[in-house]
Scaffold this active site. Structure first.
Site, mmCIF file in Angstrom:
data_model
loop_
_atom_site.group_PDB
_atom_site.id
_atom_site.type_symbol
_atom_site.label_atom_id
_atom_site.label_comp_id
_atom_site.label_asym_id
_atom_site.label_seq_id
_atom_site.Cartn_x
_atom_site.Cartn_y
_atom_site.Cartn_z
ATOM 1 N N ASP A 298 -11.053 18.766 -41.629
ATOM 2 C CA ASP A 298 -12.760 17.729 -41.993
ATOM 3 C C ASP A 298 -13.434 18.134 -40.617
ATOM 4 O O ASP A 298 -12.580 17.837 -39.401
ATOM 5 C CB ASP A 298 -12.491 16.843 -42.864
ATOM 6 C CG ASP A 298 -13.391 15.929 -43.738
ATOM 7 O OD1 ASP A 298 -15.176 16.723 -42.862
ATOM 8 O OD2 ASP A 298 -13.404 14.968 -44.037
ATOM 9 N N GLU B 90 -19.269 13.949 -53.302
ATOM 10 C CA GLU B 90 -18.713 12.568 -52.182
ATOM 11 C C GLU B 90 -19.970 11.919 -51.511
ATOM 12 O O GLU B 90 -19.967 10.670 -51.581
ATOM 13 C CB GLU B 90 -17.578 13.197 -51.264
ATOM 14 C CG GLU B 90 -18.983 14.041 -50.303
ATOM 15 C CD GLU B 90 -17.997 14.340 -49.051
ATOM 16 O OE1 GLU B 90 -16.966 14.475 -48.862
ATOM 17 O OE2 GLU B 90 -18.784 14.127 -47.531
#
Length: 671
Positions: free
Chosen positions: A421, A476
């Protein structure tokens, strides 16, 4: 192979400014698709390309060029040769939206000696790229890869960002004349538009050791979008994000550029550069069928074995905040060993292939030391004994520079892969990392989910172990949703825009479903806007060989009818067929599973909509259709749905009503 030798006496191109050439002769080379519909033309002097479908100009004549070692390749360029050949064959694909990809097309190479331009035309689109044949290393100073729209009124679907590689914004619908950028803003790909009844999706393929492609456009009268690329990083720093980690310099969350060089990349002098790719279709619904990004990407090394790659579903922890409210447990839920045992048990019981350990399994931004609350070695062993794989989240800065060490160390622990990420960059250095880590993971039989990065550019063909990418305004965002934007519209547009580049880590599957306008985010108990059937439809609509199930085992346990259907929906396919819709209304697709079953799924924007599902994609005989569709009261109670079955034959139609923010999904099994 057809071959045409051009006269050696072609006049040299005039001097250039930047990466463009002055007008000269009007010689043109081209490539035409096997079906005769698509054509890409290259004007040789000045160097400019044009894209057509059925004779209609879809990209107006646009100057292109590249400057290498301070000199424009176009300057004084004389064509040495032009060769045209037919492309044929197909490639079997195990981790993709189709079981095989056709490679048929026409390719033309314009040879200038130590460099050239390659054109390709396929039935699903066209592309061009530069190639160089220079000794040693070269510095690429800049590339002019502009795009000229042929009509000021063309409808465009546009995503903008102010940071290279950070591609999680909401799409806008704009007329071509209104596509503008201000300051650091840039338009990122895919960029989709319609003109003259045709649809174009602009993206790229085979980006390796090179920055990604973006556009800018100032307040000008012309309709040219200028290319913008990130230069090579001169200096960088590792930085944290929030709270105690804000001033962290070692390890960190991001590797951010503090100063750039004045060139794009120093690279091998003999190489190919990324394909500038244009998917062409008569209707937006057919964009999902295109394979050009995959077909033009470099293939896997024949010596590498990827038969071990196992796509699948993932029980995800972070989105639902390790929330097991309602479950019969005798421990405190949270990022701890007992909670993960519960997730693993649920995955094993329901056939979910993986569980992810997101941020929190290790000490803060230190992957080399486990959290005191999470016994990682025990949990990996516990999971493997139950046929569940563990995927470990980590911030990019923890991996960058340690690619081989990270892959080998965690493979020996028994983990099955990584979710990396916070890259949030688009320069050549980060591209080199993506390829290097994919290779190291392949050597150790580890999967990779590149989260926090830009759209895919075909790397999954060379490395099928890289089985998902983010680059999407995904679910998200619902953790912090404040009704500032239309998520319903964004979801539909993403199907036509972002998904044309390849799989996306949207993370669907919410069980708390709210009417439009009645949800404002919740970190510990998040939900989604729109209906339950919309969330279920995404499992078939949104291509994701590693598909995250975002909600908690506790919520799924209370909704097993829906969960079981979602968990059993395939993540890789044998065929994909667009059924209808457009970015501003709705989307519908049919996909064929490896087992022979078919799925059809669709979603609408914030408007209620009726849609006729035509089953002509089915084979002969009778089929049982298992359908989940919005209940009559789903607009005000979005969790409500109708679950029904009916018998159909190929070509039969049945109508579904989608509530505002609604959807449907159907599975067809041969009787």
């Amino acid at each position: 192979m057809k071959r045409r030798n051009f006269l050696a006496g072609l006049a040299a191109a005039a001097a250039v400014a930047g990466c463009t050439c002055s007008p000269c002769a009007k010689n043109v080379a081209s490539a035409v698709s096997p079906d005769g519909h698509n054509e890409i033309r290259l004007q040789l002097k000045p160097l400019a390309y044009e894209v057509l479908r059925d004779g209609q100009t879809l990209v107006a004549k646009t100057r292109v060029g590249m400057k290498v070692d301070g000199a424009c390749l176009c300057k004084d360029a004389i064509v040495k040769d032009i060769t045209t050949k037919s492309l044929s064959g197909c490639v079997k694909t195990d981790v993709y939206k189709k079981g095989k990809v056709c490679l048929k097309g026409q390719e033309t190479f314009i040879d200038y000696g130590d460099w050239g331009v390659r054109l390709v035309a396929r039935n699903d689109g066209v592309a061009y790229r530069f190639e160089t044949k220079k000794p040693g290393k070269i510095k690429v100073n800049c590339e002019n890869a502009a795009l000229t729209l042929p009509d000021a009124a063309a409808t465009c679907w546009v995503n903008k960002t102010s940071r290279y590689g950070c591609e999680e914004t909401v799409n806008q619908t704009l007329a071509a004349k209104d596509v503008k950028t201000v300051g650091a803003e840039m338009v990122y790909l895919p960029f989709v538009y319609t003109v003259a009844g045709k649809t174009v999706a602009v993206t790229e393929s085979d980006v390796n050791d090179y920055p990604i492609w973006n556009f800018t456009r100032a307040e000008t009268a012309d309709l040219t979008l200028k290319s913008r690329f990130a230069c090579w990083p001169k200096t960088t720093e590792r930085v944290g994000g929030w709270g105690k980690e804000r001033n962290l310099k070692e390890g960190g969350r991001w590797v951010r550029i503090t100063e750039h060089e004045d060139y794009l990349v120093e690279t091998a002098g003999t190489r190919t550069f990324p394909w500038r790719t244009f998917i062409l279709a008569d209707q937006p619904s057919k964009l999902c069928e295109a394979d050009i990004v995959y077909a033009l990407a470099r293939p896997a090394c024949p010596k590498q074995d990827f038969s071990w790659v196992k796509p699948g579903k993932v029980a995800w922890d972070w989105w639902n905040d390790w929330n097991l409210d309602g479950a019969k447990i005798d421990f405190k839920a949270g990022c701890n060993t007992k909670t993960y045992e519960h997730y693993i048990d649920f995955a094993s019981k329901t056939g979910v292939e993986y569980v992810i350990f997101d941020e929190g399994w290790s000490e803060q931004l230190n992957i080399w030391k486990d959290s005191k609350e999470v016994d990682v070695d025990h949990l990996i062993k516990y999971a493997n004994e139950r046929n569940v794989g563990i995927i470990l989240w980590m911030a990019w800065a923890q991996v960058y520079g340690n690619e081989a060490k990270v892959a080998e160390y965690f493979a020996k622990k028994g983990a099955k892969g990584f979710k990396v990420d916070f890259m949030d960059r688009g320069d050549a250095d980060v591209e080199k990392f993506l390829w290097k880590f994919a290779d190291e993971c392949a050597k150790n039989k580890m999967l990779v989910d590149y989260h926090g990065m830009h759209r895919p550019t075909g790397m999954q063909r060379a490395y099928p172990n890289v089985i998902n990418y983010e680059g999407i305004h995904g679910l998200e965002q619902m953790k912090w949703y404040k009704n500032k934007y239309d998520m319903m519209a964004s979801d539909v547009k993403s199907f036509f825009v972002r998904l044309t580049a390849g799989p996306m880590d949207y993370t669907p599957g919410a069980m708390l479903n709210f009417p439009i306008g009645q949800y404002t985010g919740n970190n510990h108990n998040p939900g989604s806007v729109g209906t339950r059937c919309r969330q279920m439809a995404m499992m078939a609509m949104y291509e994701a060989p590693l598909q995250m199930l975002c909600d908690s085992p506790a919520k799924y346990a209370n909704n097993m009818e829906c969960f079981t259907f979602m968990a059993e929906t395939p993540v890789v396919w044998d065929d994909t067929i667009g059924l209808g819709g457009c970015p501003d209304t709705m989307a519908a697709v049919a996909r064929k599973a490896k087992c022979g079953a078919w799925y059809a799924a669709g979603m609408t924007n914030a408007e209620a909509r009726d849609f006729d599902v035509c089953t002509k994609f089915l084979g002969a005989g009778e089929w049982t259709a298992e359908i989940f569709r919005d209940a009559p009261n789903a607009a005000i109670e979005p969790t409500k749905y109708v679950h029904e079955t009916k018998v159909v034959k190929a070509g039969d139609k049945f109508s579904v009503h989608m509530a505002p923010g609604g959807g449907f999904v159907a599975k067809f099994t041969r009787k």
